[in-house]
Design a protein around this motif. Structure first.
Motif, short mmCIF file in Angstrom:
data_model
loop_
_atom_site.label_atom_id
_atom_site.label_comp_id
_atom_site.label_asym_id
_atom_site.label_seq_id
_atom_site.Cartn_x
_atom_site.Cartn_y
_atom_site.Cartn_z
N VAL A 1 50.58 11.83 34.45
CA VAL A 1 51.40 12.29 35.79
C VAL A 1 50.75 13.10 36.63
N ALA A 2 51.14 12.68 38.23
CA ALA A 2 50.70 13.41 39.03
C ALA A 2 52.02 13.98 40.07
N ASN A 3 51.79 15.08 40.48
CA ASN A 3 52.93 15.63 41.51
C ASN A 3 52.17 15.84 42.88
N VAL A 4 52.77 15.09 43.88
CA VAL A 4 52.07 15.17 45.17
C VAL A 4 53.19 15.33 46.53
N GLU A 5 52.89 16.20 47.30
CA GLU A 5 53.70 16.55 48.44
C GLU A 5 53.04 16.08 49.52
N ALA A 6 53.72 15.68 50.71
CA ALA A 6 53.24 14.94 51.73
C ALA A 6 54.23 15.55 53.00
N HIS A 7 53.40 15.91 54.10
CA HIS A 7 54.12 16.44 55.44
C HIS A 7 53.81 15.66 56.67
N ALA A 8 54.61 15.32 57.24
CA ALA A 8 54.43 14.63 58.67
C ALA A 8 54.73 15.40 59.84
N TRP A 9 53.98 15.49 60.88
CA TRP A 9 54.19 16.29 62.03
C TRP A 9 53.81 15.35 63.35
N GLN A 10 54.38 16.00 64.62
CA GLN A 10 53.84 15.32 65.65
C GLN A 10 53.08 16.23 66.48
N ASP A 11 53.54 17.22 67.21
CA ASP A 11 52.63 18.27 68.08
C ASP A 11 52.33 19.46 67.34
N ASP A 12 52.99 20.05 66.43
CA ASP A 12 52.55 21.01 65.67
C ASP A 12 52.42 20.67 64.22
N ARG A 13 51.52 21.26 63.56
CA ARG A 13 51.46 20.69 62.15
C ARG A 13 52.42 22.02 61.37
N ASP A 14 52.47 22.95 61.92
CA ASP A 14 53.56 24.08 61.30
C ASP A 14 55.02 23.58 61.56
N ARG A 15 55.30 22.39 62.28
CA ARG A 15 56.72 22.01 62.39
C ARG A 15 56.93 20.67 62.01
N PRO A 16 56.92 20.42 60.76
CA PRO A 16 56.84 19.06 60.41
C PRO A 16 58.24 18.42 60.73
N ILE A 17 58.12 17.07 60.82
CA ILE A 17 59.53 16.36 61.26
C ILE A 17 60.10 15.68 59.75
N ALA A 18 59.19 15.61 58.75
CA ALA A 18 59.74 15.05 57.43
C ALA A 18 58.61 15.23 56.22
N SER A 19 59.13 15.64 55.07
CA SER A 19 58.10 15.98 53.94
C SER A 19 58.96 15.00 52.85
N ALA A 20 57.85 15.00 51.97
CA ALA A 20 58.21 14.19 50.82
C ALA A 20 57.68 14.79 49.69
N ARG A 21 58.39 14.68 48.40
CA ARG A 21 57.71 15.09 47.00
C ARG A 21 57.63 13.82 46.26
N MET A 22 56.90 13.54 45.59
CA MET A 22 56.36 12.20 44.79
C MET A 22 55.82 12.54 43.42
N ASN A 23 56.32 11.71 42.45
CA ASN A 23 55.65 11.76 41.10
C ASN A 23 54.98 10.52 40.92
N TYR A 24 53.66 10.35 40.46
CA TYR A 24 53.18 9.16 40.12
C TYR A 24 52.61 9.38 38.66
N LEU A 25 52.83 7.93 38.01
CA LEU A 25 52.17 7.75 36.75
C LEU A 25 50.77 7.25 37.21
N ILE A 26 49.76 7.95 36.23
CA ILE A 26 48.29 7.52 36.41
C ILE A 26 47.99 6.86 35.44
N VAL A 27 47.62 5.60 35.43
CA VAL A 27 47.05 4.42 34.47
C VAL A 27 45.40 4.57 34.67
N ARG A 28 44.66 5.36 33.67
CA ARG A 28 43.21 5.48 34.05
C ARG A 28 42.66 4.34 33.40
N GLY A 29 41.58 3.83 34.29
CA GLY A 29 40.71 2.77 34.04
C GLY A 29 39.73 2.92 32.94
#
Length: 129
Positions: free
Chosen positions: A101-129
């Protein structure tokens, strides 16, 4: 790095980075427009998800698991302000990379990286090859 097919539908461009996870840029167009003058929330959520996947794939390739598959478990998106008619950037950050399992955050911004317009938290199952 090969992005998911939905990245093409959003017009995402991978910007040159410092060897870390890629910053993705989504140009404004009618394809990602919601109400007049604003981004559609689904397009913004898609940008965040693709940024998270790109970040996770980068982390897996660094540790030698580049052929692993990732499958979403859950996604939570927080919209902080309306995205306007301009380029939008997003970056994913892997906060935990386990064997299954992996936990990932993501942030979206337009003019200023320190002022995000949206963010997300996601969990992923990892199927290793």
């Amino acid at each position: 790095m090969k992005l998911p097919p939905y990245a093409d539908a959003l017009g995402l461009i991978e910007e040159a980075g410092d060897g870390g996870p890629p910053v993705l840029m989504m140009p404004y167009s009618t394809a990602v427009m919601g109400r007049p003058g604003f981004l559609h929330g689904g397009a913004l959520g898609g940008l965040l998800e693709v940024a998270a996947i790109a970040s996770l794939r980068h982390a897996l390739s660094v540790e030698g698991g580049g052929d692993s598959q990732v499958k979403p478990i859950n996604v939570t998106v927080d919209f902080m302000r309306g995205g306007r008619e301009k380029e939008t950037r997003a970056l994913g950050i892997v906060t935990r990379l386990g064997t299954r399992v992996a936990n990932v955050e993501a942030h979206a911004w337009q003019d200023d990286r320190d002022r995000p317009i949206a963010s997300a938290r996601m969990n992923y199952l990892i199927v290793r090859g």
